[in-house]
Design an enzyme around this catalytic site. Structure first.
Site, short mmCIF file in Angstrom:
data_model
loop_
_atom_site.label_atom_id
_atom_site.label_comp_id
_atom_site.label_asym_id
_atom_site.label_seq_id
_atom_site.Cartn_x
_atom_site.Cartn_y
_atom_site.Cartn_z
N HIS A 1 0.86 -1.19 0.00
CA HIS A 1 0.00 0.00 0.00
C HIS A 1 0.90 1.24 0.00
O HIS A 1 1.87 1.31 0.78
CB HIS A 1 -0.91 -0.01 1.24
N GLU B 1 -10.30 -6.22 7.11
CA GLU B 1 -10.41 -4.76 7.20
C GLU B 1 -9.42 -4.11 6.23
O GLU B 1 -8.23 -4.40 6.26
CB GLU B 1 -10.10 -4.33 8.64
N GLU C 1 8.93 0.86 -3.14
CA GLU C 1 8.05 -0.32 -3.13
C GLU C 1 8.75 -1.50 -3.79
O GLU C 1 8.70 -2.64 -3.30
CB GLU C 1 6.74 -0.01 -3.86
C1 GRF Z 1 1.51 1.22 -6.40
O1 GRF Z 1 1.74 2.49 -5.80
C2 GRF Z 1 0.97 0.29 -5.35
O2 GRF Z 1 1.40 0.61 -4.05
C3 GRF Z 1 -0.50 0.51 -5.46
O3 GRF Z 1 -0.72 0.57 -6.87
C4 GRF Z 1 0.38 1.32 -7.43
C5 GRF Z 1 0.74 0.79 -8.81
O4 GRF Z 1 1.37 -0.43 -8.65
N1 GRF Z 1 -1.25 -0.55 -4.85
P1 GRF Z 1 1.96 -1.28 -9.89
O5 GRF Z 1 2.86 -0.36 -10.70
O6 GRF Z 1 0.78 -1.73 -10.74
O7 GRF Z 1 2.70 -2.38 -9.24
#
Ligand code: GRF
Length: 196
Positions: free
Chosen positions: A117, A151, A182
């Site tokens: 997230h 949740e 990430e």
């Molecule tokens: C990312 O910021 C992730 O944290 C959120 O969706 C965004 C795009 O992710 N859930 P990706 O490039 O499709 O992996």
């Protein structure tokens, strides 16, 4: 010494950059040889998800379970579970997967379901996290890898990365900086789960 098989299924809805980072890490870090950790399939709820093309080019199995083809959340989740369970996953990784999952789905994958997230949870669950952080005047933003519970955006935190919010930051520029973190923390967190 043979290692237990730990198949990994990744769910995406869009570009799949986190999925790609996970696939790359699995190869560079030799997850299969070390812990039986193999990404075996990439599944999306959107046929046009760009990440599907990339996954296909990598020779990975892909599937689409289009939420528009199913009446209601339960029916969609049941179809999604069927597509996932065909691979008998040890881990199901949500990576930019933009669907809210039913409690039944979460219970079915209890202990095997992980998400990333784009905020420092528990701050800013939900959407538009970077815009909200900037509007609140946050000095720091970031990302969180966490286990999925019924949740939304709660559950045991497995990893976090902190990113400074710059004075003239836009949500797009902040998102870019967070996304590169990430791509680092998600593979690291998954590797810890595989090697535990
Ligand atoms: C990312 O910021 C992730 O944290 C959120 O969706 C965004 C795009 O992710 N859930 P990706 O490039 O499709 O992996």
């Amino acid at each position: 010494m043979s290692v237990a098989d730990q198949p990994i299924v990744i769910l995406i809805s869009g570009s799949g950059s986190n999925m790609a980072a996970l696939v790359e890490a699995s190869r560079q870090r030799r997850w299969a040889q070390r812990w039986g950790g193999r990404v075996v399939a990439v599944i999306s709820n959107r046929p046009e998800a760009a990440g599907l093309e990339w996954a296909r080019e990598q020779g990975l199995a892909t599937a689409v379970v289009d939420h528009r083809q199913h009446e209601g959340r339960e029916a969609f989740d049941a179809a999604l579970m069927q597509a996932i369970d065909a691979h008998r996953p040890a881990l199901v990784l949500l990576a930019g997967f933009m669907r809210i999952l039913t409690p039944g789905f979460v219970a079915h994958y209890q202990g095997r379901l992980v998400n990333i997230h784009p905020s420092l949870l528990p701050a800013f669950p939900g959407l538009k996290t970077h815009q909200r952080a900037i509007e609140m005047g946050c000095r720091f933003a970031g990302a969180t890898v966490h286990r999925v519970t019924a949740e939304l955006d709660h559950g045991e935190i497995l990893a976090q990365a902190v990113v400074p919010v710059l004075p003239d930051d836009t949500p797009e520029r902040l998102a870019e900086r967070v996304l590169s973190q990430e791509h680092r923390i998600y593979p690291e967190a998954v590797e810890r789960l595989l090697s535990a």
